[in-house]
Design a protein around this motif. Structure first.
Motif, PDB file in Angstrom:
ATOM      1  N   PRO A   1      16.187  -2.416 -14.212  1.00  0.00           N
ATOM      2  CA  PRO A   1      17.746  -2.583 -14.563  1.00  0.00           C
ATOM      3  C   PRO A   1      18.377  -3.724 -14.394  1.00  0.00           C
ATOM      4  CG  PRO A   1      17.085  -0.794 -13.041  1.00  0.00           C
ATOM      5  CD  PRO A   1      15.743  -1.747 -13.161  1.00  0.00           C
ATOM      6  N   PRO A   2      19.409  -3.854 -14.977  1.00  0.00           N
ATOM      7  CA  PRO A   2      20.249  -4.996 -14.926  1.00  0.00           C
ATOM      8  C   PRO A   2      20.937  -5.108 -13.443  1.00  0.00           C
ATOM      9  CG  PRO A   2      21.563  -3.751 -16.594  1.00  0.00           C
ATOM     10  CD  PRO A   2      20.327  -2.808 -15.958  1.00  0.00           C
ATOM     11  N   GLY A   3      20.902  -6.436 -12.878  1.00  0.00           N
ATOM     12  CA  GLY A   3      21.582  -6.676 -11.772  1.00  0.00           C
ATOM     13  C   GLY A   3      20.871  -7.889 -10.603  1.00  0.00           C
TER      14      GLY A   3
ATOM     15  N   THR B   1      16.561  -2.444  -7.874  1.00  0.00           N
ATOM     16  CA  THR B   1      16.342  -3.217  -9.025  1.00  0.00           C
ATOM     17  C   THR B   1      15.059  -4.021  -8.899  1.00  0.00           C
ATOM     18  OG1 THR B   1      18.596  -3.252  -9.864  1.00  0.00           O
ATOM     19  CG2 THR B   1      17.104  -5.102 -10.821  1.00  0.00           C
ATOM     20  N   LEU B   2      14.964  -4.847  -7.612  1.00  0.00           N
ATOM     21  CA  LEU B   2      13.918  -5.725  -7.303  1.00  0.00           C
ATOM     22  C   LEU B   2      12.545  -4.837  -7.215  1.00  0.00           C
ATOM     23  CD1 LEU B   2      15.602  -8.318  -4.912  1.00  0.00           C
ATOM     24  CD2 LEU B   2      15.019  -8.504  -7.430  1.00  0.00           C
TER      25      LEU B   2
ATOM     26  N   GLY C   1      24.182  -4.070  -5.587  1.00  0.00           N
ATOM     27  CA  GLY C   1      24.270  -4.859  -7.017  1.00  0.00           C
ATOM     28  C   GLY C   1      25.464  -4.788  -7.436  1.00  0.00           C
ATOM     29  N   ALA C   2      26.510  -3.791  -7.100  1.00  0.00           N
ATOM     30  CA  ALA C   2      27.673  -3.789  -7.823  1.00  0.00           C
ATOM     31  C   ALA C   2      28.777  -4.095  -6.640  1.00  0.00           C
ATOM     32  CB  ALA C   2      27.993  -2.588  -8.328  1.00  0.00           C
ATOM     33  N   ALA C   3      29.678  -5.085  -6.935  1.00  0.00           N
ATOM     34  CA  ALA C   3      30.701  -5.489  -6.172  1.00  0.00           C
ATOM     35  C   ALA C   3      32.118  -4.976  -6.876  1.00  0.00           C
ATOM     36  CB  ALA C   3      30.765  -6.650  -5.368  1.00  0.00           C
ATOM     37  N   PHE C   4      33.215  -4.782  -6.127  1.00  0.00           N
ATOM     38  CA  PHE C   4      34.364  -4.271  -6.682  1.00  0.00           C
ATOM     39  C   PHE C   4      35.562  -4.752  -6.005  1.00  0.00           C
ATOM     40  CE2 PHE C   4      31.489  -0.541  -6.580  1.00  0.00           C
ATOM     41  CZ  PHE C   4      31.428  -0.547  -8.185  1.00  0.00           C
ATOM     42  N   VAL C   5      36.526  -5.223  -6.948  1.00  0.00           N
ATOM     43  CA  VAL C   5      37.744  -6.056  -6.383  1.00  0.00           C
ATOM     44  C   VAL C   5      39.014  -5.311  -6.727  1.00  0.00           C
ATOM     45  CG1 VAL C   5      39.078  -8.166  -6.068  1.00  0.00           C
ATOM     46  CG2 VAL C   5      36.889  -8.404  -6.501  1.00  0.00           C
TER      47      VAL C   5
END
Lengths: 384, 384
Positions: free
Chosen positions: A194-196, A241-242, B196-200
């Motif tokens: 997966p991307p990330g 992902t890792l 892996g995803a962050a939000f502002v």
């Protein structure tokens, strides 16, 4: 409903083995399991980059890793030479400008490659502190001769930075032997995950080119290295992902890296054979990459909505052109888990759409040519 | 082998529904499916942040989102006031220094909260351009009164930036009503998804505080906003993680956000009851967060290796202290999918270990107290 098959030049198809690896266990990044995962990925990526240097792991897309290198090596007013032949080459220039470098852009038309003598003249004129390269220019489908270009850069005393996003585990790359100081890739290309997660390989000699610590920052290589030496990372990593990357490295090692490169070369040859039989031209003027086949859209037939239709009617996701190449090319990725045979339905579906839109060919032209290329490749003693 | 249960204050447990959502389909981020996913997450997060503002999505850890805000609002020599009562509060100060702000650090001891009058004096003295806050200080387990502190900052004309990493979908937070300009969270906290995803979240009025574009950068809010307006993101997003976030938002909406907050409050109350019955003290001096229970390790018994042993022998992953608090506290997270009943085995296992190490209590003390607290919470008309 189609189970979508990804033939895009990143993100790429994620095999079930990597998907399952990503979700089958949970862990915390301050734990012995994570240490083990870190070290497994570290040594696996050292092999893929062909370096004895350190691998830094970042929770980011590939562009994040590019910015990280620029942030860590470019000082204001540094002269940098950027070789650009497409969108991703130009991205190095944009990033270097943001970090206030004196950017010398050596640009050739999209799809072209570089003339070594012209690059040497540019190096002699600019005497840059850093040289920025792109191995596979994903926007055009061309592969650049990083070996020759890096040697030139090294000869003129420049730090050599290579974007190897779409070439790692796809095309031969030998970081230490070729004299590359920094190289970057991401989880969603040849690593079939997966991307990330993004990775920066830093050559042993390259640390002297890293700026002194500029304070706390997400990109700070000194902080990343200190963590890497303790087999961890400073910020919460994309652990799922890792785990997928770990499984991908297992798969690549089981197949053998040389065999992986050869499979990509065969996929590319087979794909090009199908494209050629349809009477279509490749976009790169020379040196087409083994990661993707960029095809010039024919001017004689209507091609609007082709990429979308390929997805809706046949379930294949390929990529169109980016920026100025939008509507002018189609890019078929054959990165990671793709095999030559899997490309036959994709090109056949493309053929069907083009026939409907007026291309004059007998149905089955692409697949017959591809099977022929496959057959030649299989027969011992014949050219692949 | 234990199927490890995550009771850490991030990364948190990822329920199977979110894990399956993350891997059950593949997509490309330039596709109608991604547009749909983007918009589903955008509107879902607007509800969680309680803002009409725009949500920017970054492929990064939470710290990346923090740096992104600093990079976009802090100009060199800006006076900034940072309220710090632990590691994450101090991180704002470190980041602001890297971006060459004139940092005024209003610090109270780890585990303490802020006195509004003292903060007002600091604002009056510094007249900062920006005020940096932490809602839940994850390193100490204290929750800060962002509502009051943000109102003070607003009164003195400061941009108000809140780290709401561990409070979104955990504790009540009302961005627009409280006058917060920027708030950040990440996928691996209350959103129960892989890291892996962050939000502002950027308040509608806050855009005037965003620096003019400084050129191409991974963090550039202008570029992120332009993409968000087209329901996408500029760089390859962690799509599998975002599918999980989409599923988590569905789950949160099905339960009801107010009910989610109440469940966290009940979990925290039950956990504190168990801790209290064991004769242990909470680390925060007041205002313990509903996200985690930080427990002061008893001085009378040996506590080295406690966190590791809890994992190896019982399969529960909790967190120790960070930095100066290492070896001094244990942090039990009850974020996301955790229910009050699930905490009973964790505290019982901790009780067993402490009994073995000499704590003088009758076995079952923690669980009995927790069951009592649960019972009180269930009975209508009694205090929860």
């Amino acid at each position: 409903m189609h189970d979508v098959a990804m033939f895009t030049p990143g993100p790429t198809h994620i095999p079930l083995a990597m998907r399952m690896a990503s979700i089958s266990r949970l862990t915390h990044h301050r734990s012995p399991e994570f240490t083990k995962l870190h070290d497994r990925i570290h040594s696996g990526l050292q092999s893929l980059f062909a370096t004895g240097g350190r691998i830094l792991m970042l929770p980011a897309s590939g562009t994040g890793a590019m910015e990280a290198v620029v942030a860590n090596v470019v000082e204001p007013d540094d002269t940098v030479l950027v070789l650009a032949a497409g969108k991703y080459g130009r991205r190095w220039a944009e990033l270097c400008r943001t970090y206030r470098a004196d950017v010398r852009l050596h640009e050739v038309p999209d799809g072209a490659t570089f003339d070594a003598a012209a690059v040497e003249r540019a190096l002699r004129d600019a005497r840059p502190r850093h040289l920025f390269l792109t191995h596979c220019e994903t926007s055009t489908g061309a592969v650049h001769d990083v070996r020759t270009l890096a040697a030139l850069g090294r000869e003129y005393g420049a730090t050599v930075v290579a974007d190897t996003m779409t070439s790692i585990a796809v095309e031969p790359f030998h970081m230490d032997d070729w004299g590359v100081d920094f190289a970057v890739t991401a989880s969603h290309k040849g690593l079939m995950s997966p991307p990330g997660a993004a990775f920066v390989a830093v050559g042993d000699q390259a640390w002297e080119r890293v700026r002194p610590a500029q304070g706390y920052s997400y990109w700070n290589f000194h902080i990343l290295r200190a963590s890497a030496l303790e087999s961890t990372v400073p910020n919460t990593p994309p652990t799922t992902t890792l785990f997928a990357v770990g499984a991908a490295l297992d798969a690549i090692e089981a197949e053998g890296l040389t065999q992986v490169w050869e499979r990509h070369a065969r996929s590319a040859a087979v794909c090009r054979a199908g494209v050629g039989a349809l009477g279509l031209e490749l976009f790169p003027r020379s040196a087409p990459s083994n990661a993707l086949t960029a095809v010039r859209l024919p001017e004689r037939v209507r091609t609007d909505g082709l990429v979308e239709e390929l997805h809706h009617r046949f379930g294949f996701r390929v990529a169109g052109g980016q920026g100025g190449l939008k509507g002018r090319i189609v890019r078929v990725g054959h990165i990671g888990a793709v095999t030559p045979l899997q490309l036959m339905p994709v090109l056949t579906a493309l053929e069907m759409l083009l026939l409907e839109r007026g291309l004059d060919r007998r149905p089955g032209t692409a697949s017959a040519a591809m099977a022929g290329e496959l057959w030649d490749g299989l027969a011992p003693g014949r050219a692949a």
